[in-house]
Design a protein around this motif. Sequence first.
Motif, short mmCIF file in Angstrom:
data_model
loop_
_atom_site.label_atom_id
_atom_site.label_comp_id
_atom_site.label_asym_id
_atom_site.label_seq_id
_atom_site.Cartn_x
_atom_site.Cartn_y
_atom_site.Cartn_z
N ARG A 62 -53.45 27.95 126.25
CA ARG A 62 -53.63 28.51 124.94
C ARG A 62 -52.78 29.82 124.87
N SER A 63 -52.55 30.28 123.74
CA SER A 63 -51.82 31.56 123.54
C SER A 63 -52.50 32.68 123.99
N ALA A 64 -51.98 33.85 124.53
CA ALA A 64 -52.82 34.87 124.96
C ALA A 64 -51.72 36.17 124.90
N ILE A 65 -52.21 37.37 124.89
CA ILE A 65 -51.55 38.80 124.82
C ILE A 65 -51.70 39.21 126.18
N LEU A 66 -50.90 39.59 126.94
CA LEU A 66 -50.98 39.87 128.26
C LEU A 66 -49.94 41.16 128.61
N VAL A 67 -50.52 41.87 129.46
CA VAL A 67 -49.82 43.23 130.02
C VAL A 67 -49.02 42.66 131.72
N ASN A 68 -47.69 42.88 131.48
CA ASN A 68 -46.72 42.50 132.67
C ASN A 68 -46.93 41.15 132.91
N ASP B 236 -58.23 38.36 123.85
CA ASP B 236 -56.95 37.66 124.07
C ASP B 236 -56.27 38.08 125.44
N GLY B 237 -56.82 38.79 126.16
CA GLY B 237 -56.14 38.95 127.49
C GLY B 237 -55.84 40.21 127.95
N VAL B 238 -55.93 41.28 127.24
CA VAL B 238 -55.52 42.74 127.44
C VAL B 238 -56.46 43.47 128.01
N VAL B 239 -56.73 43.30 129.48
CA VAL B 239 -57.80 43.77 130.46
C VAL B 239 -57.12 43.88 131.71
N HIS C 4 -60.82 29.01 124.09
CA HIS C 4 -59.86 28.45 124.15
C HIS C 4 -58.83 28.55 123.11
N GLN C 5 -59.64 29.16 122.02
CA GLN C 5 -58.79 29.41 120.69
C GLN C 5 -58.65 30.98 120.62
N PRO C 6 -57.46 31.49 120.01
CA PRO C 6 -57.15 32.84 119.67
C PRO C 6 -58.26 33.45 118.86
N THR C 7 -57.97 34.75 118.91
CA THR C 7 -59.03 35.48 117.97
C THR C 7 -58.75 35.21 116.62
N GLY C 8 -57.78 34.97 116.17
CA GLY C 8 -57.41 34.80 114.72
C GLY C 8 -58.30 33.52 114.15
N THR C 9 -58.27 32.60 114.96
CA THR C 9 -59.15 31.16 114.85
C THR C 9 -60.59 31.50 114.86
N GLN C 10 -60.79 32.38 115.64
CA GLN C 10 -62.41 32.44 115.69
C GLN C 10 -62.64 33.46 114.54
N LEU C 11 -61.97 34.40 114.44
CA LEU C 11 -62.53 35.27 113.31
C LEU C 11 -62.41 34.96 111.81
N ALA C 12 -61.87 33.75 111.65
CA ALA C 12 -61.71 33.16 110.37
C ALA C 12 -63.04 32.50 109.95
N HIS C 13 -63.54 31.97 110.92
CA HIS C 13 -65.05 31.70 110.73
C HIS C 13 -65.95 32.67 110.69
N TYR C 14 -65.90 33.68 111.97
CA TYR C 14 -67.06 34.62 112.07
C TYR C 14 -67.14 35.30 110.84
N LEU C 15 -66.07 35.84 110.43
CA LEU C 15 -66.08 36.47 109.17
C LEU C 15 -66.06 35.85 107.85
N GLY D 264 -57.16 39.17 113.51
CA GLY D 264 -57.18 38.55 114.93
C GLY D 264 -55.81 38.14 115.23
N PHE D 265 -55.64 37.77 116.66
CA PHE D 265 -54.66 37.26 117.27
C PHE D 265 -54.14 35.94 116.61
N VAL D 266 -52.98 35.73 115.82
CA VAL D 266 -52.42 34.68 115.26
C VAL D 266 -51.14 34.36 115.89
N PRO D 267 -50.96 33.48 117.01
CA PRO D 267 -49.74 33.40 117.58
C PRO D 267 -48.63 32.83 116.65
N LYS D 268 -47.56 33.05 117.02
CA LYS D 268 -46.37 32.38 116.24
C LYS D 268 -46.37 30.97 116.38
#
Length: 608
Positions: A68-74, A159-162, A193-204, A579-583
Amino acid sequence: MKGILSSWYCRSIATVLLWFCLYSTLYSSNPSSVFTDAAPPEFTSTPRNRIFFWKVTSTTIAPDGVTRSAILVNEKYPGPKIEVNRGDYITVVVENALDVPTAIHWHGLTMKGDPWYDGVPGMNQCPIPPGANFTYAFGTDDIVGTHWWHAHFENQYIDGVVGAIIIRDRPETDPFLHAYDEERTVILSDWYHQPTGTQLAHYLSPESRGMEPVPNNGLINGKHTFNCSNVQPTDLPCVEGERAVIHFVPNRRYRLRIINASAAAAFLFSIDNHLLEVIEADGTDLNPIMVESLPINAGQRYSVIVTSNQEVQNYWMRAEFGMACLPNTTTNLDPIVLGEIRYQGAGKAAPTSVGRFVPPKDGEPPRDNPAFVEACKDLDLFSLHPLKPQPILEPLTNPFLVRISFKTDKTDQIMRGYLNDITYSADAWNPTIVQNLNSSVVYGVNQHVLKIQKRDAIVQIILDNSRGGEHPFHLHGHTFQVIAQGEGVYEEGKTPINTINPLRRDTATVPRNGFTVIRFKADNPGVWALHCHIEWHVTTGLVMQFIELPDELRAMGIPKHVGNLCETGPPVGFKEHTGFVPKALTPPTPPTPPTPPTPPTPPPKKGH
């Protein structure tokens, strides 16, 4: 050619001199060092400035085998570990290589004297714009123990920034210096397994009925396995994952620093056949207690000492989901996350150990696992006492009753969270710390601002959750005393409270249909969030903020580079809570096949 070489030579020399100057600055003038997360720093008689360089990017990962797509540090998940000594100064240079803003919060660090670096857009900073750099810099004089860092903007930490923050006490003041031989960091997290953009579309949306997304898996140190036949949606790439492994040498003592970096999940942590000696909660050293298993909610941290005194073989390390405090809407979640404890000399065979709660045998009807309920409650409050005693904070000067509730907004039919009937809404580019510079400012109702005007005031907050599910509440800027916790309604003067050396921490569970009561002293000027650490609930408004000592805070001013973040404003087209919507990934252009070489023309034949 000579001119080109001369130009290249000059540029090269300039580059070398630039880096030489940079590193000379970092390493020379007392005393600075550039650090990675490769090894803990040695203790020095003089505190050091520990400097870290981070780059935030979007990429794809498969921590449990599902891509899946994620946001990472280094490029790491979990991200880089910050490991320093008490008294060191931490400098983190963040490069935002995303196409959206970001910000980093230092969970558990009080930011005393540096309130603008707490990392909460809308409260104490504006977000870091896309393509920009920002430097966080803060001290650790009053902090030790196990903490963590995470994004505090638009659900990005899901999405991974921890990552972990470990602040070691100095040898002369560390009470557990000789209590263990080695240590390990254990980061527990739920995983989607889905980025937050997908999750939030339903949650909100009205269709969710306020039920937050349920994880697809759990991870230990960023690893676990997943049954690929259960992947949803079915077209996600999936291969066999791997479990986290921690190596034990027989007859040694290991300190495990356990961090719950989840978006929503509470866990019950245990190691088969081994007891856990609890010595720290959220950076507070404790009088040790022995437990078989450890409930740990989102945002919380514990240190336990485990002695490797069992038979030389391999054992399961378990993080069992608190299924009783998650919405019952999932079909593909394995509720028991496993890692391996491998004893030296036992080889790599999979463990065969049995946990505290034995699952039903094949053919037997399923039965409730008590771990799924136990994970949703904190360890017994009256069993946990700080090693350095502190009496209950008195006399009480600023009491607050905060009622937690959820209700449907009549305008859009979306379920939102409310504290005292206010759902929080931040203005990320007009933070409270900037507004406070105007002494006559009037804050919007949905900013949910409470002021504490008097230094050393004793603040009490009753978190009343008598009509809802459990919530792990976190207070920024402080370690608080937990003086009461239980089911039902808290009654002042009637409900038993912990008056003798109460537990001090920064994240406490408010039980289902219950309450938690905390106290702290107002001695840290700043803007401090109080919020549920179920990250989905932050999005729906289960947040409030305290402006502590606003006059002192105003007199401190704001560093210029912090204020400069607010000048750019939101990017064009930015919309909050998406949320995070990957390109979309552009398929690579297939390489053009090489043109076959033209065969040489044969020489003309000579005549006879």
